[in-house]
Design an enzyme around this catalytic site. Structure first.
Site, PDB file in Angstrom:
ATOM      1  CD  GLU A  87      -1.828 -19.837 -10.906  1.00 57.59           C
ATOM      2  OE1 GLU A  87      -2.915 -19.237 -10.991  1.00 57.59           O
ATOM      3  OE2 GLU A  87      -1.027 -19.675  -9.968  1.00 57.59           O
ATOM      4  CB  CYS A 121       2.205 -20.462  -7.181  1.00 61.55           C
ATOM      5  SG  CYS A 121       1.490 -18.918  -7.718  1.00 61.55           S
ATOM      6  CG  HIS A 251       5.522 -18.819  -4.595  1.00 63.11           C
ATOM      7  ND1 HIS A 251       5.701 -18.815  -5.952  1.00 63.11           N
ATOM      8  CD2 HIS A 251       4.371 -18.133  -4.365  1.00 63.11           C
ATOM      9  CE1 HIS A 251       4.689 -18.166  -6.520  1.00 63.11           C
ATOM     10  NE2 HIS A 251       3.882 -17.740  -5.574  1.00 63.11           N
TER      11      HIS A 251
HETATM   12  C1  LIG Z   1       0.890  -7.008  -3.428  1.00 55.80           C
HETATM   13  C2  LIG Z   1      -0.231  -6.044  -3.721  1.00 55.80           C
HETATM   14  C3  LIG Z   1      -1.349  -6.270  -2.703  1.00 55.80           C
HETATM   15  C4  LIG Z   1       0.285  -4.615  -3.587  1.00 55.80           C
HETATM   16  O1  LIG Z   1      -0.687  -3.704  -4.015  1.00 55.80           O
HETATM   17  P1  LIG Z   1      -1.066  -2.325  -3.236  1.00 55.80           P
HETATM   18  O2  LIG Z   1      -2.014  -2.632  -2.140  1.00 55.80           O
HETATM   19  O3  LIG Z   1      -1.482  -1.318  -4.221  1.00 55.80           O
HETATM   20  O4  LIG Z   1       0.318  -1.915  -2.678  1.00 55.80           O
HETATM   21  P2  LIG Z   1       0.715  -1.204  -1.305  1.00 55.80           P
HETATM   22  O5  LIG Z   1       0.113   0.114  -1.215  1.00 55.80           O
HETATM   23  O6  LIG Z   1       0.542  -2.158  -0.165  1.00 55.80           O
HETATM   24  O7  LIG Z   1       2.288  -1.067  -1.610  1.00 55.80           O
HETATM   25  C5  LIG Z   1       3.098  -2.208  -1.700  1.00 55.80           C
HETATM   26  C6  LIG Z   1       4.317  -1.961  -0.844  1.00 55.80           C
HETATM   27  O8  LIG Z   1       5.046  -0.890  -1.436  1.00 55.80           O
HETATM   28  C7  LIG Z   1       5.281   0.139  -0.475  1.00 55.80           C
HETATM   29  N1  LIG Z   1       5.278   1.389  -1.243  1.00 55.80           N
HETATM   30  C8  LIG Z   1       4.219   2.016  -1.793  1.00 55.80           C
HETATM   31  N2  LIG Z   1       4.639   3.121  -2.457  1.00 55.80           N
HETATM   32  C9  LIG Z   1       5.988   3.183  -2.316  1.00 55.80           C
HETATM   33  C10 LIG Z   1       6.989   4.070  -2.795  1.00 55.80           C
HETATM   34  N3  LIG Z   1       6.681   5.124  -3.537  1.00 55.80           N
HETATM   35  N4  LIG Z   1       8.270   3.808  -2.476  1.00 55.80           N
HETATM   36  C11 LIG Z   1       8.607   2.736  -1.719  1.00 55.80           C
HETATM   37  N5  LIG Z   1       7.686   1.854  -1.253  1.00 55.80           N
HETATM   38  C12 LIG Z   1       6.391   2.062  -1.553  1.00 55.80           C
HETATM   39  C13 LIG Z   1       4.151  -0.008   0.506  1.00 55.80           C
HETATM   40  O9  LIG Z   1       4.496   0.568   1.750  1.00 55.80           O
HETATM   41  C14 LIG Z   1       4.021  -1.512   0.572  1.00 55.80           C
HETATM   42  O10 LIG Z   1       5.034  -2.031   1.387  1.00 55.80           O
HETATM   43  P3  LIG Z   1       4.673  -3.031   2.582  1.00 55.80           P
HETATM   44  O11 LIG Z   1       4.167  -4.304   1.946  1.00 55.80           O
HETATM   45  O12 LIG Z   1       5.961  -3.246   3.281  1.00 55.80           O
HETATM   46  O13 LIG Z   1       3.624  -2.388   3.392  1.00 55.80           O
HETATM   47  C15 LIG Z   1      -0.773  -6.242  -5.174  1.00 55.80           C
HETATM   48  O14 LIG Z   1       0.258  -6.004  -6.073  1.00 55.80           O
HETATM   49  C16 LIG Z   1      -1.322  -7.644  -5.412  1.00 55.80           C
HETATM   50  O15 LIG Z   1      -2.470  -7.935  -5.057  1.00 55.80           O
HETATM   51  N6  LIG Z   1      -0.530  -8.514  -6.060  1.00 55.80           N
HETATM   52  C17 LIG Z   1      -0.907  -9.893  -6.321  1.00 55.80           C
HETATM   53  C18 LIG Z   1      -0.576 -10.728  -5.138  1.00 55.80           C
HETATM   54  C19 LIG Z   1      -0.635 -12.175  -5.503  1.00 55.80           C
HETATM   55  O16 LIG Z   1      -0.390 -12.564  -6.606  1.00 55.80           O
HETATM   56  N7  LIG Z   1      -0.986 -13.023  -4.556  1.00 55.80           N
HETATM   57  C20 LIG Z   1      -1.086 -14.423  -4.847  1.00 55.80           C
HETATM   58  C21 LIG Z   1       0.182 -15.127  -4.761  1.00 55.80           C
HETATM   59  S1  LIG Z   1       0.823 -15.287  -3.164  1.00 55.80           S
END
Ligand SMILES: CC(C)(COP(=O)(O)OP(=O)(O)OC[C@H]1O[C@@H](n2cnc3c(N)ncnc32)[C@H](O)[C@@H]1OP(=O)(O)O)[C@@H](O)C(=O)NCCC(=O)NCCS
Length: 464
Positions: A87, A121, A251
């Site tokens: 991709e 993906c 994945h």
């Molecule tokens: C995944 C994603 C949304 C996370 O970003 P974010 O909103 O800033 O992260 P969050 O605040 O939700 O934190 C992620 C996780 O870490 C946890 N977390 C945050 N701070 C933490 C810390 N200090 N210690 C432990 N865990 C922690 C949160 O509780 C959350 O867990 P949960 O999913 O069980 O709720 C972001 O990285 C993203 O968009 N990634 C791309 C996704 C992608 O590629 N999608 C397409 C393919 S499927």
């Protein structure tokens, strides 16, 4: 031979290539100023691979195809189909497959079908199905198929950036394979959503609605699992539950989603009243019986499911997580890198086992399918595949780069994306001999690559 019914079509051999540079997620947390543990525990990631300006999806795929042919002693004339999943857009018309043809043209083999498949993906899975279907069809001419998954996942500054990664995987396809597709057991879910997409053709970065992509992934997983179970039941005359497979490979955009995914399958088995869910676990899950599926995707309390599924996760999923945790999301290569992890961890102990795979591409396309592991004949035995993959060595010899350098590399690539008329640094010190690298792009956007020679690499110090 082609007219005969072939048996056990699937993966005969595999190889993987990933860039020698990585950044530690723990250091990235400090650099990005997020709370400690967010990337390492919250996302479940250890480190992340990335390409510098001398590597890209074309160079990585050239490298991995060349090494697969060499390591398994395959004559390039014996390849009759080549399919690429990717991709990462470098050219809107010219396929990556045409780049790879250089390797085959040299030996006079231009009679090779196949082009690139692209949908987030999922492209690697589409490429795999195309190759397997060809080998099972009347147009098969007895030669091997070759599937290549190659991607560099990079994100703009922000929460998605730690979920990048990079790698290329090549898989040789043919009959009597040690890893054969159980083609009758399959479930797909395809729909139109805007969870992750790349509408800005001037940028390599996607537009991503991270939370939506998580929910879409889990909804697709539920739907695929339901269809997969129905098909299994129809054919085998008994219900399917997670006890009927030895490993589940997902994945992996980041490990936390894999943990949630397995728990989700467990939850599905609970809702279907499967005997795998013991009395204790059933009591813990009973309060959630009334949740609508929409509520169940958002419910924090349902995390209890992750706890009750943990012992099964440790045996059926944990061995698949090594490479994705170390390299990050490799988009099309991610699922097959997870599969390579289980081959690395278990090799010939897998013989006789069933491995369920879940492929997801945003947008969205998804399929659950299964592999049966058979005794392979040398060089196509699981032990030999594990030894050629050489995962521990490859991971250990990586160069850890400080986050500042990683960010600088991404800045340079942003500038170079879609550009013409430039020469790269041609700094190949970290590349092992035999690795392809980008030398320059001319005034007509034509890209030129060279192969690092066999002369000993200049020693470099690991660390900062
Ligand atoms: C995944 C994603 C949304 C996370 O970003 P974010 O909103 O800033 O992260 P969050 O605040 O939700 O934190 C992620 C996780 O870490 C946890 N977390 C945050 N701070 C933490 C810390 N200090 N210690 C432990 N865990 C922690 C949160 O509780 C959350 O867990 P949960 O999913 O069980 O709720 C972001 O990285 C993203 O968009 N990634 C791309 C996704 C992608 O590629 N999608 C397409 C393919 S499927």
């Amino acid at each position: 031979m082609a007219a005969e019914r072939v048996k056990d079509v699937g993966i005969l051999a595999m190889d993987i290539y990933f860039p020698p540079n990585c950044v530690l997620q723990e250091e990235l947390e400090t650099h990005d100023g997020v709370s400690k543990g967010k990337y390492t525990i919250g996302l479940g990631q250890d480190s992340m691979a990335f390409c510098t300006e001398v590597e890209d999806v074309i160079s990585m795929s050239l490298t991995v195809v060349k090494t697969l042919l060499k390591n398994y002693n395959i004559d390039p004339k014996c390849i009759g189909r080549l399919e690429v999943g990717s991709e990462t857009v470098i050219d809107k018309s010219k396929s990556i497959k045409t780049w790879l043809m250089q390797i085959f043209e040299e030996c006079g083999n231009t009679d090779i079908e196949g082009v690139d498949s692209s949908n987030a993906c999922y492209g690697g899975t589409a490429a795999l199905f195309n190759c397997v279907n060809w080998a099972e069809s009347n147009s098969w001419d007895g030669r091997y198929g070759l599937v290549v998954c190659t991607d560099s996942a990079v994100y703009a500054e922000g929460p998605a950036r730690p979920t990048g990664g990079a790698a290329a995987i090549a898989m040789l396809i043919g009959p009597n394979a040690p890893i054969s597709l159980e083609s009758k057991f399959r479930g797909s879910h395809m729909a139109h959503v805007y969870d992750f997409y790349k509408p800005d053709l001037a940028s390599e970065y996607p537009v991503v609605d991270g939370k939506l992509s998580q929910t879409c992934y889990l909804m697709a997983l539920d739907s695929c699992y339901k269809t997969f179970c129905k098909r299994y039941e129809k054919i085998e005359g008994k219900p399917f539950s997670i006890v009927d497979a030895d490993s589940f490979v997902f994945h992996s955009p980041y490990n936390k989603l894999v943990q949630k995914s397995f728990a989700r399958l467990y939850y599905n088995d609970f809702l279907r009243n499967c005997s795998i869910v013991d009395k204790d676990s059933r009591e813990k899950l009973e309060p959630y019986l009334g949740l609508s599926s929409e509520e169940s995707y958002q419910s924090r309390d349902l995390e209890v499911c992750q706890q009750v599924a943990k012992p099964l996760y440790d045996t059926k999923v944990q061995p698949t997580t090594l490479i994705p945790k170390q390299l990050g999301n490799m988009y099309t290569a991610s699922l097959y890198a997870a599969f390579a992890s289980v081959v690395h961890n278990k090799h010939d102990a897998l013989v006789g086992q069933r491995i369920v795979m879940f492929s997801y591409g945003s947008g969205m396309t998804s399929t659950m399918f299964s592999f049966k592991i058979n005794e392979g004949q040398h060089p196509f035995s699981l032990t030999n595949i594990a030894s050629i993959l050489d995962i521990s060595n490859k991971l250990e010899s990586r160069h850890v780069v400080p986050p500042k350098k990683f960010v600088e590399a991404l800045k340079l690539m942003e500038h170079r994306y879609g550009a013409k008329d430039f020469v790269t640094s041609q700094d190949t010190r970290l590349l092992v001999p035999g690795t392809y690298y980008l030398t320059h792009v001319d005034s007509m956007y034509r890209r030129f690559y060279a192969v690092k020679g066999d002369t000993a690499a200049t020693p470099v110090t690991n660390g900062h």
